[in-house]
Design an enzyme around this catalytic site. Structure first.
Site, PDB file in Angstrom:
ATOM      1  N   LYS A  16       0.875  -1.178   0.000  1.00 30.89           N
ATOM      2  CA  LYS A  16       0.000   0.000   0.000  1.00 30.89           C
ATOM      3  C   LYS A  16       0.910   1.225   0.000  1.00 30.89           C
ATOM      4  O   LYS A  16       1.391   1.663   1.038  1.00 30.89           O
ATOM      5  CB  LYS A  16      -0.875  -0.011   1.250  1.00 30.89           C
ATOM      6  CG  LYS A  16      -2.179   0.761   1.173  1.00 30.89           C
ATOM      7  CD  LYS A  16      -2.081   2.229   0.844  1.00 30.89           C
ATOM      8  CE  LYS A  16      -1.852   3.112   2.037  1.00 30.89           C
ATOM      9  NZ  LYS A  16      -1.684   4.541   1.628  1.00 30.89           N
ATOM     10  N   GLY A  26       6.544   5.261   8.291  1.00 27.39           N
ATOM     11  CA  GLY A  26       5.810   6.524   8.252  1.00 27.39           C
ATOM     12  C   GLY A  26       5.892   7.239   9.573  1.00 27.39           C
ATOM     13  O   GLY A  26       6.870   7.085  10.313  1.00 27.39           O
ATOM     14  N   SER A  27       4.851   7.986   9.878  1.00 33.92           N
ATOM     15  CA  SER A  27       4.898   8.859  11.054  1.00 33.92           C
ATOM     16  C   SER A  27       4.733   8.056  12.343  1.00 33.92           C
ATOM     17  O   SER A  27       4.135   6.983  12.366  1.00 33.92           O
ATOM     18  CB  SER A  27       3.780   9.901  10.961  1.00 33.92           C
ATOM     19  OG  SER A  27       2.526   9.261  11.015  1.00 33.92           O
ATOM     20  N   THR A  28       5.222   8.619  13.422  1.00 38.10           N
ATOM     21  CA  THR A  28       5.083   8.000  14.736  1.00 38.10           C
ATOM     22  C   THR A  28       3.603   7.897  15.098  1.00 38.10           C
ATOM     23  O   THR A  28       3.157   6.908  15.685  1.00 38.10           O
ATOM     24  CB  THR A  28       5.845   8.857  15.769  1.00 38.10           C
ATOM     25  OG1 THR A  28       7.170   9.037  15.260  1.00 38.10           O
ATOM     26  CG2 THR A  28       5.929   8.192  17.115  1.00 38.10           C
ATOM     27  N   GLU A  46       9.224   1.423  10.958  1.00 39.79           N
ATOM     28  CA  GLU A  46      10.299   2.426  10.840  1.00 39.79           C
ATOM     29  C   GLU A  46       9.635   3.790  10.904  1.00 39.79           C
ATOM     30  O   GLU A  46       8.906   4.186   9.995  1.00 39.79           O
ATOM     31  CB  GLU A  46      11.099   2.255   9.549  1.00 39.79           C
ATOM     32  CG  GLU A  46      12.340   3.146   9.575  1.00 39.79           C
ATOM     33  CD  GLU A  46      13.175   3.061   8.312  1.00 39.79           C
ATOM     34  OE1 GLU A  46      13.115   2.042   7.613  1.00 39.79           O
ATOM     35  OE2 GLU A  46      13.887   4.045   8.038  1.00 39.79           O
ATOM     36  N   CYS A  80      13.949  10.204   6.912  1.00 35.59           N
ATOM     37  CA  CYS A  80      13.862   9.816   8.328  1.00 35.59           C
ATOM     38  C   CYS A  80      15.234   9.831   8.984  1.00 35.59           C
ATOM     39  O   CYS A  80      15.331   9.960  10.200  1.00 35.59           O
ATOM     40  CB  CYS A  80      13.189   8.463   8.476  1.00 35.59           C
ATOM     41  SG  CYS A  80      13.958   7.180   7.507  1.00 35.59           S
ATOM     42  N   GLU A 101      10.506  16.004  14.955  1.00 35.16           N
ATOM     43  CA  GLU A 101      10.988  15.741  13.597  1.00 35.16           C
ATOM     44  C   GLU A 101      10.296  16.741  12.668  1.00 35.16           C
ATOM     45  O   GLU A 101       9.069  16.727  12.528  1.00 35.16           O
ATOM     46  CB  GLU A 101      10.620  14.310  13.180  1.00 35.16           C
ATOM     47  CG  GLU A 101      11.050  14.015  11.750  1.00 35.16           C
ATOM     48  CD  GLU A 101      10.684  12.602  11.295  1.00 35.16           C
ATOM     49  OE1 GLU A 101       9.496  12.262  11.298  1.00 35.16           O
ATOM     50  OE2 GLU A 101      11.605  11.855  10.926  1.00 35.16           O
TER      51      GLU A 101
HETATM   52  O1  TXE Z   1       2.763  10.073   7.267  1.00 38.59           O
HETATM   53  P1  TXE Z   1       1.777   8.858   7.418  1.00 38.59           P
HETATM   54  P2  TXE Z   1       2.457  11.529   6.674  1.00 38.59           P
HETATM   55  C1  TXE Z   1       6.887  11.581   9.284  1.00 38.59           C
HETATM   56  C2  TXE Z   1       7.337  12.990   9.000  1.00 38.59           C
HETATM   57  C3  TXE Z   1       6.138  13.610   8.365  1.00 38.59           C
HETATM   58  C4  TXE Z   1       5.029  12.945   9.122  1.00 38.59           C
HETATM   59  C5  TXE Z   1       3.684  12.934   8.460  1.00 38.59           C
HETATM   60  O2  TXE Z   1       7.634  13.642  10.213  1.00 38.59           O
HETATM   61  O3  TXE Z   1       6.077  14.986   8.558  1.00 38.59           O
HETATM   62  O4  TXE Z   1       5.488  11.618   9.286  1.00 38.59           O
HETATM   63  O5  TXE Z   1       3.736  12.315   7.185  1.00 38.59           O
HETATM   64  C6  TXE Z   1      -0.332   5.448   5.439  1.00 38.59           C
HETATM   65  N1  TXE Z   1      -3.549   2.973   8.528  1.00 38.59           N
HETATM   66  N2  TXE Z   1       7.296  10.615   8.275  1.00 38.59           N
HETATM   67  O6  TXE Z   1       1.255  12.136   7.320  1.00 38.59           O
HETATM   68  O7  TXE Z   1       0.371   9.331   7.494  1.00 38.59           O
HETATM   69  C7  TXE Z   1      -0.250   6.559   4.423  1.00 38.59           C
HETATM   70  O8  TXE Z   1      -1.288   6.449   3.462  1.00 38.59           O
HETATM   71  C8  TXE Z   1      -2.664   2.497   7.641  1.00 38.59           C
HETATM   72  C9  TXE Z   1       8.465   9.840   8.562  1.00 38.59           C
HETATM   73  O9  TXE Z   1       2.423  11.452   5.214  1.00 38.59           O
HETATM   74  O10 TXE Z   1       2.305   8.040   8.525  1.00 38.59           O
HETATM   75  C10 TXE Z   1       1.131   6.305   3.863  1.00 38.59           C
HETATM   76  O11 TXE Z   1       1.087   5.223   2.938  1.00 38.59           O
HETATM   77  N3  TXE Z   1      -1.887   3.284   6.901  1.00 38.59           N
HETATM   78  C11 TXE Z   1       8.618   8.684   7.658  1.00 38.59           C
HETATM   79  C12 TXE Z   1       1.932   5.890   5.108  1.00 38.59           C
HETATM   80  O12 TXE Z   1       0.950   5.446   6.041  1.00 38.59           O
HETATM   81  C13 TXE Z   1      -1.981   4.601   7.083  1.00 38.59           C
HETATM   82  C14 TXE Z   1       8.191   8.865   6.260  1.00 38.59           C
HETATM   83  C15 TXE Z   1       2.738   6.996   5.769  1.00 38.59           C
HETATM   84  O13 TXE Z   1       1.918   8.108   6.027  1.00 38.59           O
HETATM   85  C16 TXE Z   1      -2.875   5.166   8.004  1.00 38.59           C
HETATM   86  C17 TXE Z   1       6.994   9.652   6.127  1.00 38.59           C
HETATM   87  C18 TXE Z   1      -3.681   4.288   8.762  1.00 38.59           C
HETATM   88  N4  TXE Z   1      -4.558   4.718   9.652  1.00 38.59           N
HETATM   89  C19 TXE Z   1       6.615  10.511   7.109  1.00 38.59           C
HETATM   90  N5  TXE Z   1      -2.736   6.514   7.960  1.00 38.59           N
HETATM   91  C20 TXE Z   1       9.896   7.916   7.714  1.00 38.59           C
HETATM   92  N6  TXE Z   1      10.101   7.134   8.783  1.00 38.59           N
HETATM   93  O14 TXE Z   1      10.680   7.933   6.776  1.00 38.59           O
HETATM   94  C21 TXE Z   1      -1.789   6.784   7.044  1.00 38.59           C
HETATM   95  N7  TXE Z   1      -1.331   5.633   6.495  1.00 38.59           N
END
Ligand code: TXE
Length: 500
Positions: free
Chosen positions: A188, A241-243, A264, A298, A396
């Protein structure tokens, strides 16, 4: 042609993608379609499908069937390796195409995108070797009438949720290793950057991966991602993705089937610079570490922790480097820093810059959006007079924003480096081996660089300490992460009866 003036052109119309289930591309049909605009050019570049929870069910069912009938898991490692090697070769042929769509959706410079995609070829090649060498353990010391085996088995159906900052690289830091042991995958990608994940599905099909082993559902996190997290036929989720979303992943696992998780998450990574470092090299590394991918990384080195004796001079060197970065059209070969990928991220970075000023830090350079006529760009930004409690020193930011904190002693440098909820990566710059090694032992981070940053190869496992995540990706550990361990104890010869 002079490389400095080479510039690819924009597509005449957006490229349309279906999603991918059971070896087939499924067109949008009645579903909604996302039109993605290039963050650097403001023009539509791709159209992808907003999948529904029912589509997730179909993709998981395809993966489940493909796993359970052992069409992939039942092959020998050599046969799986052959598919992964064919995928590597096909990927090599399509590097330019993948890099182009990555740049259009993400905004990163084309030369960088090409480098990332080329690097992914090696990940498939390494994973092919690991498919052949993955093995367990034996205990031949349990008596003449027994033998114990420790076996590694694929975990089953793995959901892979990826973000928008390195759509193809992060995917390939996982998928070849997940496939190496025989798992089936439902990927996804981020709704902003789905194209290259769909191209990988095409490559894997052409390489001979059996239908159903690699599926892609596109769409938003709360709808499509969440359905996958909750799905009881998904055995493991790898989430990057995000924390905040990471917490939702853990909660969904607990609510459903306690699926195994790899996470991660964020980082607030220190760059620790000692006075005895080669300060020119360190300044280049620090500038690269914060401006690469416009800081949307990240493992960005976003906290400069520098020995006070050289702090001012070093800050000037870093500023001089940052001022010379070529930010601009990512389709231009000479560009080093491109666009901010999403509007939400752009706003978040600018809000953090305002917060830094409001909390009393000094804006030493940048701090504004750059007007390049179109697209979203932010100037490399440096804050001095930062204290460890300020928001910009703790959160971050995920943008080209560097905070500078001076230190006096090694102990203080280590304490500041560890003063964060995260533990993804860290760098130290020093020509003294004792200093470099002392710091490397004491900083709590999953990746550590000495006199370099954002470096390494696919052999090295990646992942975080503390709130930066769970598990490791890449290398042999990245294969083992997606296996279950089964111990098998075999008795032979007559049984000594318990009941006479
Ligand atoms: O991340 P999300 P966002 C951090 C960075 C950034 C912040 C927000 O600080 O500013 O996260 O980014 C999917 N169930 N990183 O809002 O939402 C979403 O569709 C399942 C660090 O874009 O976490 C995408 O595919 N999946 C990071 C993925 O999660 C869900 C890289 C990441 O999006 C979901 C990116 C849910 N409920 C952002 N909600 C790194 N570690 O490199 C969202 N997603």
């Amino acid at each position: 042609m002079d490389q400095q003036t080479t510039r690819l052109s924009l597509p005449s119309e957006p490229r349309t993608f279906g999603f991918h289930v059971d070896g087939r591309d499924v067109p949008a049909g009645e579903r909604e379609v996302f039109v993605r605009h290039s963050p650097a050019h403001d023009v539509p570049v791709t159209r992808t499908v907003a999948c529904t929870p029912a589509d997730v069910d179909d993709a998981v069912a395809a993966a489940r069937a493909a796993f359970d009938d052992r069409r992939w898991a039942g092959l020998g490692g050599a046969d799986r390796a052959a598919v992964l090697l064919r995928a590597a070769a096909l990927l090599r042929e399509r590097v330019d195409e993948i890099a182009y769509w990555e740049t259009l959706e993400n905004g990163k410079p084309i030369a960088q995108a090409r480098g990332e995609v080329s690097g992914c070829v090696g990940m498939f090649e390494l994973a092919a070797g690991l498919a052949r060498t993955l093995h367990g353990d034996t205990f031949n010391n349990v008596g003449d009438d027994a033998l114990s085996l420790v076996m590694r088995e694929p975990v089953g159906v793995v959901g892979v949720v990826t973000p928008w900052n390195f759509p193809f690289l992060i995917l390939c830091e996982r998928v070849p290793y997940i496939l190496a042991s025989g798992n089936a995958v439902v990927a996804k990608p981020s709704e902003f950057t789905s194209a290259t994940t769909l191209i990988l599905a095409d490559i894997l099909r052409a390489a001979g991966l059996p239908a159903g082993v690699f599926n892609v559902v596109t769409g938003t996190g709360p709808t499509v991602g969440q359905a996958m997290l909750e799905h009881r036929d998904v055995d493991m989720v790898s989430f990057t993705g995000s924390t905040r979303t990471g917490r939702a992943v853990v909660e969904a696992s607990a609510r459903s089937n306690f699926k195994k998780l790899g996470l991660e998450l964020g980082g607030k990574n220190p760059q620790i610079v000692f006075a005895d470092a080669d300060l020119d090299d360190a300044a280049d590394g620090v500038a690269f570490g914060i401006a690469f991918n416009s800081g949307q990384c990240c493992v960005s080195g976003s906290r400069l922790i520098v020995e006070r004796a050289v702090a001012d001079a070093f800050a000037r060197k870093v500023a001089d480097k940052l001022a010379r970065i070529r930010t601009g059209d990512p389709l231009d070969e000479a560009t080093q820093a491109g666009a901010i990928t999403t509007e939400a991220q752009n706003r978040a970075i600018l809000d953090y810059i305002e917060k830094g000023k409001a909390e009393g830090a000094t804006l030493a350079m940048g701090g504004t959006a750059m007007d390049l006529g179109r697209g979203r760009f932010i100037a490399p930004t440096v804050f001095t007079d930062v204290t460890p409690d300020m928001t910009i020193a703790r959160d971050e930011i995920f943008g080209p924003v560097l905070t500078i904190l001076p230190f006096d002693t090694l102990d203080e440098a280590v304490e500041m480096a560890n003063d964060t909820e995260y533990g993804l990566a860290a760098s130290v710059w020093s020509k003294d081996i004792d200093t470099a090694m002392a710091v490397s032992r004491r900083v709590r981070a999953g990746r550590f660089w000495v006199n370099t940053t954002l470096a390494g190869g696919p052999e090295l496992p990646i992942g975080g300490f503390k709130a930066s995540g769970w598990g490791r990706e890449a290398g042999m550990m990245g294969v083992e992460e997606y296996t279950q361990v089964k111990s098998v104890h075999i008795a032979f010869g007559p049984r000594q009866h318990w009941i006479d």
